[in-house]
Design a protein around this motif. Structure first.
Motif, PDB file in Angstrom:
ATOM      1  N   SER A 231       0.837  -1.201   0.000  1.00 42.01           N
ATOM      2  CA  SER A 231       0.000   0.000   0.000  1.00 42.01           C
ATOM      3  C   SER A 231       0.870   1.249   0.000  1.00 42.01           C
ATOM      4  CB  SER A 231      -0.916  -0.002   1.224  1.00 42.01           C
ATOM      5  OG  SER A 231      -1.594   1.232   1.312  1.00 42.01           O
ATOM      6  N   GLU A 232       0.642   2.135  -0.993  1.00 42.54           N
ATOM      7  CA  GLU A 232       1.406   3.380  -1.064  1.00 42.54           C
ATOM      8  C   GLU A 232       1.058   4.303   0.079  1.00 42.54           C
ATOM      9  OE1 GLU A 232       2.534   6.899  -4.303  1.00 42.54           O
ATOM     10  OE2 GLU A 232       1.178   5.256  -4.844  1.00 42.54           O
ATOM     11  N   TRP A 233      -0.223   4.363   0.450  1.00 36.45           N
ATOM     12  CA  TRP A 233      -0.638   5.268   1.541  1.00 36.45           C
ATOM     13  C   TRP A 233      -0.085   4.808   2.868  1.00 36.45           C
ATOM     14  CZ3 TRP A 233      -1.778   9.832   0.229  1.00 36.45           C
ATOM     15  CH2 TRP A 233      -2.444  10.083  -0.960  1.00 36.45           C
ATOM     16  N   CYS A 234      -0.012   3.528   3.080  1.00 43.44           N
ATOM     17  CA  CYS A 234       0.603   3.023   4.312  1.00 43.44           C
ATOM     18  C   CYS A 234       2.057   3.449   4.405  1.00 43.44           C
ATOM     19  CB  CYS A 234       0.490   1.496   4.377  1.00 43.44           C
ATOM     20  SG  CYS A 234      -1.196   0.900   4.611  1.00 43.44           S
ATOM     21  N   ASN A 235       2.694   3.460   3.250  1.00 39.02           N
ATOM     22  CA  ASN A 235       4.103   3.877   3.222  1.00 39.02           C
ATOM     23  C   ASN A 235       4.240   5.358   3.565  1.00 39.02           C
ATOM     24  OD1 ASN A 235       6.800   3.395   2.978  1.00 39.02           O
ATOM     25  ND2 ASN A 235       6.834   3.534   0.741  1.00 39.02           N
ATOM     26  N   TYR A 236       3.284   6.185   3.034  1.00 36.57           N
ATOM     27  CA  TYR A 236       3.260   7.604   3.414  1.00 36.57           C
ATOM     28  C   TYR A 236       3.138   7.750   4.926  1.00 36.57           C
ATOM     29  CZ  TYR A 236       2.886   9.755  -1.233  1.00 36.57           C
ATOM     30  OH  TYR A 236       3.132  10.224  -2.494  1.00 36.57           O
ATOM     31  N   GLU A 237       2.202   7.000   5.516  1.00 41.59           N
ATOM     32  CA  GLU A 237       1.947   7.114   6.955  1.00 41.59           C
ATOM     33  C   GLU A 237       3.166   6.709   7.770  1.00 41.59           C
ATOM     34  OE1 GLU A 237      -1.472   4.662   7.166  1.00 41.59           O
ATOM     35  OE2 GLU A 237      -2.834   6.180   6.381  1.00 41.59           O
ATOM     36  N   LEU A 238       3.830   5.656   7.322  1.00 40.88           N
ATOM     37  CA  LEU A 238       5.037   5.223   8.026  1.00 40.88           C
ATOM     38  C   LEU A 238       6.128   6.284   7.915  1.00 40.88           C
ATOM     39  CD1 LEU A 238       6.770   3.124   9.478  1.00 40.88           C
ATOM     40  CD2 LEU A 238       7.275   2.115   7.246  1.00 40.88           C
ATOM     41  N   PHE A 239       6.283   6.882   6.719  1.00 43.00           N
ATOM     42  CA  PHE A 239       7.302   7.892   6.489  1.00 43.00           C
ATOM     43  C   PHE A 239       7.135   9.076   7.436  1.00 43.00           C
ATOM     44  CE2 PHE A 239       8.700  11.787   4.408  1.00 43.00           C
ATOM     45  CZ  PHE A 239      10.002  11.489   4.063  1.00 43.00           C
ATOM     46  N   PHE A 240       5.911   9.604   7.522  1.00 38.31           N
ATOM     47  CA  PHE A 240       5.689  10.792   8.363  1.00 38.31           C
ATOM     48  C   PHE A 240       5.719  10.470   9.849  1.00 38.31           C
ATOM     49  CE2 PHE A 240       3.743  12.221   4.323  1.00 38.31           C
ATOM     50  CZ  PHE A 240       4.561  13.304   4.120  1.00 38.31           C
ATOM     51  N   ALA A 241       5.314   9.296  10.182  1.00 33.28           N
ATOM     52  CA  ALA A 241       5.385   8.914  11.598  1.00 33.28           C
ATOM     53  C   ALA A 241       6.838   8.810  12.032  1.00 33.28           C
ATOM     54  CB  ALA A 241       4.657   7.588  11.811  1.00 33.28           C
ATOM     55  N   GLN A 242       7.673   8.212  11.179  1.00 34.09           N
ATOM     56  CA  GLN A 242       9.089   8.101  11.520  1.00 34.09           C
ATOM     57  C   GLN A 242       9.732   9.479  11.578  1.00 34.09           C
ATOM     58  OE1 GLN A 242      11.600   6.344   8.629  1.00 34.09           O
ATOM     59  NE2 GLN A 242      13.198   5.772  10.093  1.00 34.09           N
ATOM     60  N   HIS A 243       9.371  10.356  10.619  1.00 38.36           N
ATOM     61  CA  HIS A 243       9.910  11.703  10.619  1.00 38.36           C
ATOM     62  C   HIS A 243       9.537  12.444  11.889  1.00 38.36           C
ATOM     63  CE1 HIS A 243      10.973  15.729   9.362  1.00 38.36           C
ATOM     64  NE2 HIS A 243       9.726  16.113   9.587  1.00 38.36           N
ATOM     65  N   ARG A 244       8.310  12.296  12.313  1.00 39.01           N
ATOM     66  CA  ARG A 244       7.852  12.973  13.544  1.00 39.01           C
ATOM     67  C   ARG A 244       8.607  12.435  14.752  1.00 39.01           C
ATOM     68  NH1 ARG A 244       3.996  11.016  17.921  1.00 39.01           N
ATOM     69  NH2 ARG A 244       3.541  12.940  19.069  1.00 39.01           N
ATOM     70  N   ALA A 245       8.869  11.119  14.786  1.00 38.58           N
ATOM     71  CA  ALA A 245       9.587  10.524  15.907  1.00 38.58           C
ATOM     72  C   ALA A 245      11.003  11.058  15.993  1.00 38.58           C
ATOM     73  CB  ALA A 245       9.594   8.996  15.757  1.00 38.58           C
ATOM     74  N   ILE A 246      11.660  11.228  14.838  1.00 34.48           N
ATOM     75  CA  ILE A 246      13.026  11.747  14.838  1.00 34.48           C
ATOM     76  C   ILE A 246      13.038  13.208  15.233  1.00 34.48           C
ATOM     77  CG2 ILE A 246      14.994  12.260  13.341  1.00 34.48           C
ATOM     78  CD1 ILE A 246      14.299   9.755  11.763  1.00 34.48           C
ATOM     79  N   SER A 247      12.058  13.972  14.732  1.00 33.15           N
ATOM     80  CA  SER A 247      12.025  15.415  14.985  1.00 33.15           C
ATOM     81  C   SER A 247      11.877  15.723  16.458  1.00 33.15           C
ATOM     82  CB  SER A 247      10.878  16.057  14.199  1.00 33.15           C
ATOM     83  OG  SER A 247      11.098  15.878  12.810  1.00 33.15           O
ATOM     84  N   VAL A 248      11.054  14.938  17.189  1.00 37.57           N
ATOM     85  CA  VAL A 248      10.790  15.244  18.606  1.00 37.57           C
ATOM     86  C   VAL A 248      11.541  14.304  19.534  1.00 37.57           C
ATOM     87  CG1 VAL A 248       8.532  16.220  18.115  1.00 37.57           C
ATOM     88  CG2 VAL A 248       8.743  13.787  18.610  1.00 37.57           C
ATOM     89  N   ASN A 249      12.412  13.510  18.990  1.00 41.87           N
ATOM     90  CA  ASN A 249      13.279  12.643  19.783  1.00 41.87           C
ATOM     91  C   ASN A 249      12.490  11.713  20.724  1.00 41.87           C
ATOM     92  OD1 ASN A 249      15.587  13.758  18.676  1.00 41.87           O
ATOM     93  ND2 ASN A 249      15.607  15.426  20.175  1.00 41.87           N
ATOM     94  N   ASP A 250      11.437  11.068  20.212  1.00 38.82           N
ATOM     95  CA  ASP A 250      10.721  10.107  21.056  1.00 38.82           C
ATOM     96  C   ASP A 250      10.654   8.770  20.343  1.00 38.82           C
ATOM     97  OD1 ASP A 250       8.906  10.355  19.097  1.00 38.82           O
ATOM     98  OD2 ASP A 250       7.236  11.004  20.354  1.00 38.82           O
ATOM     99  N   ASP A 251      10.017   7.831  20.993  1.00 37.87           N
ATOM    100  CA  ASP A 251       9.901   6.490  20.424  1.00 37.87           C
ATOM    101  C   ASP A 251       8.428   6.199  20.245  1.00 37.87           C
ATOM    102  OD1 ASP A 251      10.589   4.105  19.442  1.00 37.87           O
ATOM    103  OD2 ASP A 251      11.172   3.192  21.344  1.00 37.87           O
ATOM    104  N   SER A 252       7.817   6.880  19.298  1.00 37.12           N
ATOM    105  CA  SER A 252       6.363   6.830  19.150  1.00 37.12           C
ATOM    106  C   SER A 252       5.896   5.778  18.159  1.00 37.12           C
ATOM    107  CB  SER A 252       5.848   8.205  18.716  1.00 37.12           C
ATOM    108  OG  SER A 252       6.438   8.561  17.477  1.00 37.12           O
ATOM    109  N   LEU A 253       6.778   5.009  17.586  1.00 32.68           N
ATOM    110  CA  LEU A 253       6.399   4.000  16.599  1.00 32.68           C
ATOM    111  C   LEU A 253       6.169   2.665  17.270  1.00 32.68           C
ATOM    112  CD1 LEU A 253       8.890   4.845  13.709  1.00 32.68           C
ATOM    113  CD2 LEU A 253       6.633   5.799  14.153  1.00 32.68           C
ATOM    114  N   VAL A 254       4.996   2.064  16.984  1.00 28.97           N
ATOM    115  CA  VAL A 254       4.651   0.750  17.519  1.00 28.97           C
ATOM    116  C   VAL A 254       4.258  -0.134  16.356  1.00 28.97           C
ATOM    117  CG1 VAL A 254       3.137  -0.550  19.059  1.00 28.97           C
ATOM    118  CG2 VAL A 254       3.825   1.782  19.671  1.00 28.97           C
TER     119      VAL A 254
END
Length: 817
Positions: A718-741
């Motif tokens: 799924s291309e949209w799932c890939n978009y969601e993963l991309f932005f979630a990872q970017h947000r996690a790096i930007s705020v220095n947390d471990d928000s990916l499950v």
């Protein structure tokens, strides 16, 4: 008819003793890299370890006493060998066994006591003159020299010539012989030279004073061959009284047609005897070169009318020394010379033209009065009618005299009704007044006169051949076509010309000489103005070895260059100075700007296509889209930095899943988590209608404490799932947390993930993920773990940490599972 002429007359001939350099050009290479000059090097034997490529070797003026087998074994391509003035005493029969390509061998001026055996099948020129052998007997090996065409042979110890001496050459093709060294022969056997049937030219350097019978026998023998030309060098010794007629054999000649008498003395009585027989002989051309003349009779040279016709058509006097301090007297019947077509009086000191003598020669077509003391007033003096004196003259040479006024010369030339060629070289010619040339004059030489660029305006439009060598010219006029529409030959050597103009047009030009100038390159554009050019001489110019000369070196037809390649060398750049132009190599591409552009464009096109293929194969389009969105997110982040400090989370988790897994998400995941009081963001339910999907994803990710990814085979497609993963990872790096499950709904081998999920592959290796178990007992543990992960701590603390992380961009702190 009696005539008194200038301080001069009679005789002298050039000593043509084997024009070595002139002959070599036709037989052997003249390339510098193939020649070796070791003369005056104090050598005591033939040099060894020389390059096998050498074709010309000169070891003259050394102390080499012998040449034996092995001395020249390494020089298998040797074509010309010169060993003169070396005291050479011995040459072994096998000395040249490795040098079968020798065509020119000069071993003159040595101490050879025996004529050596030579096994040289390609030999063309052999010089054995001035050695010490007592006999002229040639070895039998000379019978194998089938290509030998020129032979020079002499020895002061050999005073006899026998028939058997030249027998080995009787079936050969000898064309020219140079015989004798200035000594007198004691004996000559009739028929010795007559057996050389192919002989065409003879240089006889033998002195005669008493045995004129030998001279007559030799002359008659040469007349029985094919010999046309004979040169008599030092014919009489300085102290000799001649009472008989040395030339009585001339009247019986039938083949000999050219007589040259060189470097000897002649008095008036001997001269009379000579011409009495010449007029009765077969001679058509007579030359006297560098002679000394003396009148030993009170009435000078006296030759009455003869009762027969003469064959003489050409008479040359070039270089005359006088014993007396008065003009010699000549009493000659002009009927004896009225059929001459060629007359040359050069180096005689003439300052006044003898009109009464020359006017009798009605058939004269060529007159050469070079190297005298003539001026306008002496040549066209008041008592001399040009119309009467030159009724049939076509060529006139006044070179090396004292003429000055070009306009005066042009005016007088109009009276020579048939004159076609005029040579005024090496004078003191000046210009300034208009010149009016006759239309029948088509050739003019003004070389070696200081005239300058304006000389073109004083010439005739009828000229077809112009020689302006060394006249101080620096510019070739562009309107040369309008000035000389019939021009076919132009000589501009030894001037200061820097460039051949690109716009120069001379469509009739056949030959152009521009050597010895200041030309640095010859362009293709300039040569296009000479469509009929057949000969170009442009050597000894300071050529620039760069792209300016690229066309000339690589494309121009070198067969049109009469002096290529020996006279063409580089002057600039300094690193190439002195280098032969033919050896300069430059890359074709480096001197072709258009081709360079085409190659660059082709390479860029190929690289572009290759990159496009690589980008397509590696999902580069998708990554490009991600980069663009990432840039937008960054800009968005900067604009909302202040607002994020006061933001609160709306959801415990944003759930990203494939539409194919919606049944499991809707029936089990969402109910179970929401029953525990967790707030979830689901795209089907919580995305804001009418808003860009990417913006919805970004908002949901930013408003959620965690991002929960339901991984399955459908997810990674799924291309949209890939978009969601991309932005979630970017947000996690930007705020220095471990928000990916990550929840692994079904087994997915990491190596089977598509290339666009390289980051997911890395995350799965690095991070702990939950697997959905098939066993119901294990499912209870799964739910407990998942709910524990999604449970938030104190809300204010979370917001504070997020704000601080965004502001300070601290390093990422991993969440321990």
């Amino acid at each position: 008819m009696s005539s008194t002429i200038w301080p001069v007359l009679i005789s002298c001939l050039l000593l043509i003793l084997l024009k070595a350099h002139g002959e070599e050009v036709g037989y052997c290479s003249t390339l510098t890299e193939h020649t070796k000059d070791l003369s005056n090097n104090n050598l005591t034997r033939m040099p060894s370890h020389l390059s096998n490529s050498i074709e010309y070797l000169d070891v003259s003026h050394n102390n080499i006493s012998s040449i034996v087998h092995g001395d020249l074994s390494g020089l298998t391509h040797l074509c010309s060998l010169k060993v003169t003035h070396c005291g050479l005493q011995y040459i072994s029969p096998d000395a040249f066994s490795s040098n079968s390509e020798i065509k020119i061998l000069n071993i003159s001026y040595n101490h050879l006591t025996v004529i050596p055996n030579l096994h040289l099948p390609q030999l063309r020129i052999l010089d054995l003159s001035t050695n010490l052998y007592p006999s002229y007997a040639l070895p039998d090996s000379f019978g194998n020299l089938s290509y030998l065409s020129i032979l020079a042979i002499s020895s002061k110890h050999a005073t006899s010539v026998n028939v058997k001496d030249f027998v080995p050459l009787q079936n050969g093709h000898l064309k020219k012989i140079l015989f004798g060294d200035g000594t007198e022969l004691q004996n000559y056997e009739n028929g010795s030279f007559s057996q050389l049937k192919s002989l065409q030219e003879v240089v006889l350097k033998v002195t005669f004073c008493q045995r004129f019978d030998i001279f007559s026998d030799m002359i008659m023998d040469f007349d029985q061959t094919q010999t046309k030309k004979i040169q008599l060098v030092k014919l009489f010794p300085d102290q000799c009284t001649i009472k008989t007629d040395p030339f009585k054999a001339f009247k019986d000649l039938r083949v000999l047609s050219n007589l040259s008498i060189v470097d000897t003395w002649l008095n008036s009585s001997v001269m009379v005897k000579l011409f009495k027989n010449v007029w009765k002989s077969s001679f058509e051309e007579t030359e006297f070169l560098n002679i000394t003349y003396n009148e030993d009779t009170p009435y000078g040279f006296w030759l009455p009318k003869q009762n027969h016709t003469t064959n003489l058509r050409s008479f040359v006097l070039d270089g005359v020394n006088h014993r007396q301090y008065h003009y010699p007297t000549f009493n000659v019947s002009m009927e004896l010379v009225n059929k001459l077509t060629y007359l040359k009086f050069s180096g005689t000191g003439m300052n006044i033209l003898p009109c009464n003598l020359i006017s009798a020669i009605k058939s004269l077509q060529v007159l050469d009065l070079s190297n005298n003391l003539l001026e306008e007033s002496g040549f066209w003096w008041i008592g001399c009618s040009s119309h009467k004196v030159f009724p049939a003259l076509r060529k006139l040479s006044l070179s090396h005299n004292r003429f000055k006024d070009l306009a005066e010369i042009a005016k007088n030339v109009n009276n020579m009704k048939f004159l076609e060629s005029l040579d005024l070289s090496f004078n003191s010619i000046t210009t300034g007044k208009p010149c009016f040339w006759p239309p029948h004059l088509i050739e003019l030489s003004l070389s070696h006169n200081n005239l300058g660029n304006n000389v073109f305006h004083y010439l005739s439009p009828y000229f077809q051949k112009i020689d302006l060598s060394k006249t101080g010219i620096s510019v070739i006029p562009l309107n040369i076509m309008s000035l000389f529409p019939r021009l076919t030959y132009l000589y501009l050597s030894f001037n200061s010309i820097q460039v051949i103009p690109a716009d120069l047009r001379a469509p009739m030009l056949v030959s152009l000489h521009i050597d010895q100038n200041a030309i640095t390159f010859i362009s293709q554009k300039s040569m296009e103005g000479f469509p009929k050019l057949r000969t170009l001489k442009a050597g000894h110019n300071p050529f620039s070895c760069d792209c300016d000369s690229f066309w000339f070196m690589t494309v121009y037809n070198k067969s049109l260059l009469s002096d290529w390649p020996q006279d063409y060398s580089c002057s600039t750049p300094p690193s190439f100075s002195g280098r032969r132009l033919e050896t300069y190599e430059r890359g074709w591409l480096s001197c072709q700007p258009g081709l360079q552009a085409a190659v660059v464009l082709s390479v860029l096109s190929v690289v572009g296509v290759a990159l496009a293929i690589i980008v397509y194969a590696c999902d580069g389009i998708w990554y490009t889209k991600m980069l663009w969105v990432w840039i937008r997110v960054k800009r968005r982040g900067y604009k909302r930095a202040d607002r994020l400090l006061n933001a609160t989370f709306r959801y415990h988790a944003f759930i990203s899943y494939s539409q194919h897994d919606s049944t499991w998400v809707g029936s089990q995941l969402v109910p179970e988590l929401e029953r525990s009081g967790l707030s979830l963001c689901i795209h089907e339910r919580d995305f804001e209608p009418g808003k860009w999907i990417v913006d919805n994803i970004i908002h949901c990710v930013e408003d959620s404490y965690k991002s929960l990814f339901i991984l399955s085979k459908h997810f990674v497609q799924s291309e949209w799932c890939n978009y969601e993963l991309f932005f979630a990872q970017h947000r996690a790096i930007s705020v220095n947390d471990d928000s990916l499950v990550f929840v692994l709904l079904e087994p997915i081998p990491a190596d089977s993930l598509p290339k666009k999920f390289l980051k997911l592959r890395t995350l799965l290796r690095r991070k702990t993920y939950l697997e959905w178990p098939a066993d119901e007992r294990k499912q209870r543990v799964f739910w407990c773990n998942l709910k524990a992960i999604l449970q938030t701590v104190d809300q204010s603390k979370i917001l504070k940490d997020v704000a601080t992380d965004i502001a300070e961009m601290c390093p990422l702190v991993s969440v321990k599972e």
